[in-house]
Motif scaffolding. Structure first.
Motif, PDB file in Angstrom:
ATOM      1  N   ARG A  63       0.813  -1.226   0.000  1.00 14.60           N
ATOM      2  CA  ARG A  63       0.000   0.000   0.000  1.00 14.60           C
ATOM      3  C   ARG A  63       0.842   1.269   0.000  1.00 14.60           C
TER       4      ARG A  63
ATOM      5  N   ALA B 454      -9.467  -8.946  -0.136  1.00 10.78           N
ATOM      6  CA  ALA B 454      -9.081  -7.526  -0.143  1.00 10.78           C
ATOM      7  C   ALA B 454      -7.997  -7.240   0.875  1.00 10.78           C
ATOM      8  N   ARG B 457      -6.979  -4.558   7.000  1.00  8.75           N
ATOM      9  CA  ARG B 457      -7.081  -3.101   7.056  1.00  8.75           C
ATOM     10  C   ARG B 457      -6.901  -2.657   8.512  1.00  8.75           C
ATOM     11  N   GLN B 466     -13.064   3.490   6.218  1.00 12.38           N
ATOM     12  CA  GLN B 466     -12.419   3.588   4.904  1.00 12.38           C
ATOM     13  C   GLN B 466     -12.970   2.545   3.947  1.00 12.38           C
ATOM     14  N   MET B 467     -13.144   1.331   4.453  1.00 12.00           N
ATOM     15  CA  MET B 467     -13.659   0.273   3.567  1.00 12.00           C
ATOM     16  C   MET B 467     -15.090   0.550   3.135  1.00 12.00           C
ATOM     17  N   HIS B 469     -16.456   3.506   2.844  1.00 16.30           N
ATOM     18  CA  HIS B 469     -16.510   4.696   2.000  1.00 16.30           C
ATOM     19  C   HIS B 469     -15.660   4.528   0.742  1.00 16.30           C
ATOM     20  N   ALA B 470     -15.490   3.318   0.319  1.00 17.29           N
ATOM     21  CA  ALA B 470     -14.711   3.087  -0.895  1.00 17.29           C
ATOM     22  C   ALA B 470     -15.466   3.630  -2.111  1.00 17.29           C
ATOM     23  N   ASP B 471     -14.735   3.709  -3.223  1.00 19.69           N
ATOM     24  CA  ASP B 471     -15.361   4.231  -4.445  1.00 19.69           C
ATOM     25  C   ASP B 471     -16.532   3.362  -4.889  1.00 19.69           C
ATOM     26  N   ASP B 472     -16.395   2.069  -4.673  1.00 20.77           N
ATOM     27  CA  ASP B 472     -17.467   1.151  -5.043  1.00 20.77           C
ATOM     28  C   ASP B 472     -18.037   0.541  -3.771  1.00 20.77           C
ATOM     29  N   PRO B 473     -18.981   1.199  -3.146  1.00 23.65           N
ATOM     30  CA  PRO B 473     -19.483   0.694  -1.860  1.00 23.65           C
ATOM     31  C   PRO B 473     -20.206  -0.635  -2.040  1.00 23.65           C
TER      32      PRO B 473
END
Lengths: 225, 589
Positions: A63, B454, B457, B466-467, B469-473
């Protein structure tokens, strides 16, 4: 099957190790002994080592390191710098340098936790309790009203059980009025029941894990036959 | 002839300065010492035995009259009954010139220099010609335990005391002596020093780190102490006590004092303390202040009543009934569980056979309904918030849900906020895929096509946010949790979103009380919940999965175990009641 390495069945070796370690942990039932402590230290060490490997690979390398080397996200230098500053705290002379990282961590974590607690727990739970008190909530079941009443009464009484406010009375011990005392007493009984449920669940979970371990031992032994 | 204490060169009696090294010949120290008069409170004890000597802690002592013959010997060693002179004073008739220790000889030419220029360190003064403490034969501050470091610091006072040159006046020197003795006595009374020395906690190298060797009298005393009753005093003293060499230790100790003998004989701490570096290294001054200090120390120690340690073995703390119960309970549980797993239950099985109610509880039913509506390609975030230690229970809960998601070909992403969560996830997915291929539910078991890991985290609630609010919820979040914290993070952070995803949870039985408020009372925070093995068994039955139903089988074994626990509780309560009644009857008798 994990596979074989040089004619050695790794599944079998892993099974043997698992059985031995399980028995070493179970030996604690006979009292504290070196075998149990050895298994405990192995477990802690293995978990710590695995955690270090996961964090190093997935966070530092995948990352942070790879995107930086590829020149994709230079913004990652900021968390990397904060991490380095945090490491400096191990040197007492320069520990102040890590205060920025700590402040960032504490501030961010607190903000996220508070917003989550308010929006995710307090507001929904208060709303649900209020809905449970509404007459319409028990319309579907014959004793729905009793369910809602229990929820409301339990919530209120349990919260009041933690109120340690009393009034000094002449020639009598400090206490509160009898209605408040009754509510507090009822709240404590709700707490007793809740703790009993939690303890029962913990015993059931522990027994389930125990059964799983015994099942593992039996499967291994029967697999050898 | 007067022998120089610095270099050992014999000089004429009339000389005041050594012809070889230039050191003053007035005494056995490095600098000229003032005459020690009876104004010293310590020496008052010598010259006036009837007066109780001051306690090092400040309190007066009444033990002065019981000091015995050893005081007379000390006075004889000093050579004067009315005015006791220190080592730096002119030796009297009875003064026997001590032999110069090796460490002092080694120090004298290079490090000490001319006697007139030498300033011995005072306590707390790290400067001075002597330099660091290690250079004057003290333990370095960074070696050895703290108590020895403190003593090492105080031994600096001892060295200065021996030199007679580090203090501005008599009272300051006496105060340092008393403080050192009091601290040493405390260490001995506490037993820490004794333990350290006897257990070898103080490395030999640290003890050998002294510039000079440990004094011979100390080593001999320590050795003789370990062999109580033997003789170990050969060469112990060069002073007036030399005639006692070769005698049993008890005889020698009677010279010091009868109580000191009993103390040293009964406790090794005294010998160990006297053998301490710093307090015993100045063998040259054994007839002077060191001897007085040592006598003072022994007297102080002897005046304290010895308090034997109360050591209770762990076994004695555990009663017989406790030990029996500790063995009986697991033995019964193991027997019942093994029998329930391997032996046919027969008629007994009917007793523990679990008959799930005909109806479906709301939690598993709603959870199944939510999962059933997941279509092909829908993004599902599966959080494995448990490790291998909890896998024996949580795998049963997660397996039917994961299997259903795999059958419905959902787009599965596996995440975890625990580093060991991915281990449990990979193990469960591998076994589930293998079972599905074996049963023909799917054709291949390529994990890359069925799910994506994935990864881990960090950050707890922040990582969860964060997970989410990802781009692809995700369309659905499935949380398998063994602890309350991760479940709370997922529920709270999802509700904090503007468009929260649907969340269902499979938890341990221990978390049922935590899960219920989120699911029950129409809070709507969880769309479905499965808790424990019983919930998993319900889910299996609702889903009618074409597979073995391990949760249902586990539930029967759990029922047998619970039955055994109830039986043990009843038996234990009965035994306790009978035992209590017997004890009460015995108490009345």
């Amino acid at each position: 099957m994990i596979g074989a390495l040089g004619g050695i069945n790794l599944d079998f070796v892993g099974g043997i190790v698992g059985v031995v370690l399980t028995l070493m942990v179970f030996s604690y039932l006979l009292g504290d002994n070196p075998a149990y402590r050895l298994a405990l230290h192995l477990f802690v060490g293995a978990v710590s080592g695995y955690a270090f490997g996961v964090v190093s690979w997935e966070i530092l390398i995948m990352r942070v390191g790879v995107p930086l080397l590829l020149g994709q996200q230079y913004a990652l230098l900021i968390p990397l710098l904060l991490g380095v500053l945090l490491l400096i705290k191990v040197v007492p002379k320069h520990a102040f340098a890590g205060n920025v990282s700590v402040a960032f961590l504490v501030g961010t974590g607190t903000a996220v936790a508070i917003s989550g607690a308010v929006l995710g727990t307090i507001v929904p739970q208060v709303s649900a309790t209020a809905r449970a008190a509404a007459p319409a909530s028990g319309a579907n079941t014959p004793v729905g009203w009793l369910d809602g009443l229990l929820v409301v009464a339990g919530t209120v009484c349990t919260l009041l059980a933690f109120g340690y406010i009393g009034r000094r009375r002449r020639e009598r011990p400090v206490g509160c009025a009898w209605p408040a005392a009754v509510v507090t007493h009822v709240g404590r009984w709700f707490l007793v029941v809740a703790f009993g449920v939690a303890f029962g669940g913990a015993v059931s979970a522990a027994l389930s894990v125990f059964v799983g371990r015994v099942q593992y031992l039996i499967d291994f032994v029967t697999g050898l036959a | 002839m007067v022998e120089c204490l610095v270099c050992g060169t014999p000089n004429a009696q009339a000389d005041t300065v050594c012809a070889n090294c230039g050191a003053q010949l007035a005494g056995g120290s490095l600098a000229a010492a003032p005459a020690l008069t009876t104004e010293s409170p310590v020496l008052d004890q010598v010259s006036n035995p009837d007066v109780g000597h001051p306690d090092p802690r400040g309190g007066p002592s009444t033990e002065g009259a019981a000091q015995g013959d050893w005081l007379a010997q000390l006075l004889a060693a000093s050579g004067d009954d009315t005015e006791v002179t220190g080592p730096a004073a002119s030796p009297g008739e009875g003064f026997q010139q001590p032999e110069l220790p090796i460490w002092l000889r080694d120090l004298s030419p290079e490090e000490v220099g001319p006697a007139a220029d030498v300033e011995m360190p005072v306590p707390g003064d790290e400067g001075g010609p002597a330099g660091e403490p290690g250079e004057v034969g003290l333990l370095a501050p960074d070696v050895g335990p703290d108590d020895l470091n403190e003593l090492a610091a105080l031994s600096g006072a001892s060295a200065a005391m021996l030199s007679w040159g580090g203090y501005s006046n008599q009272a300051e020197r006496d105060a340092a002596v008393d403080a050192g003795l009091a601290l040493l006595a405390d260490e001995l009374a506490a037993g820490d020093l004794e333990d350290d020395l006897l257990a070898g906690a103080i490395p030999v190298s640290a003890q050998e780190g002294l510039v000079g060797p440990a004094p011979q009298w100390g080593s001999a005393m320590a050795a003789s102490e370990l062999e109580v009753g033997g003789t170990g005093l050969d060469g112990l003293w060069d002073g007036p006590e030399a005639n006692l060499a070769g005698q049993p230790i008890a005889d020698w100790l009677s010279v010091e004092s009868s109580r000191g003998a009993s103390l040293v004989r009964g406790s090794p701490s005294a010998a160990a303390a006297v053998a301490l570096p710093g307090l015993g290294e100045a063998r040259a001054d054994v007839t002077g202040e060191t001897l007085l200090a040592r006598a003072h120390l022994i007297e102080e120690l002897a005046s304290r009543p010895s308090t034997p340690r109360r050591v209770m073995s762990r076994r004695s703390l555990i009663g017989r009934s406790d030990r029996l119960m500790r063995l009986l309970v697991p033995a019964v549980l193991v027997a019942v569980v093994v029998l329930a797993l391997v032996a046919p239950l027969g008629a007994w099985g009917k007793l523990v056979a679990v008959r799930l109610p005909a109806g479906y509880p709301a939690g598993p039913a709603r959870m199944y309904d939510v999962v059933r509506h997941v279509g092909r390609g829908d993004k599902v975030l599966v959080a494995f918030e448990y490790g291998q230690a909890e896998a024996d229970e949580l795998d049963l809960v997660a397996a039917p849900v994961v299997r259903q998601l795999l059958v419905q070909e959902a787009d599965i992403s596996v995440v975890s906020t625990r580093t060991d969560g991915l281990v449990a996830a990979r193990g469960l997915l591998r076994e589930t895929l293998g079972g599905m291929v074996a049963s023909g539910a799917i054709r291949d078991s390529d994990p890359g096509e069925r799910y994506a890991v994935a990864g881990y985290r960090p950050g707890d609630a922040v990582g969860v946010a964060q997970m989410l609010h990802a781009d692809d919820p995700p369309d659905l979040v499935v949380v398998f949790a063994a602890r309350a914290g991760p479940l709370r993070w997922w529920v709270e952070q999802s509700r904090a979103m503007v468009d929260p995803p649907v969340i269902v949870a499979g938890t341990s039985a221990a978390l049922e009380a935590v899960t219920s408020p989120y699911f029950g009372v129409d809070a709507g925070q969880l769309a479905g919940a499965v808790s424990g093995v019983s919930g998993a068994a319900y889910y299996e039955r609702i889903a009618k999965l074409e597979m073995d139903q391990p949760a249902a089988r586990r539930l029967e074994v759990l029922a047998a175990g619970n039955l055994a626990i109830v039986a043990l509780v009843i038996v234990g309560a009965a035994a306790s009641g009978l035992g209590g009644a017997r004890d009460s009857r015995g108490g009345r008798m």
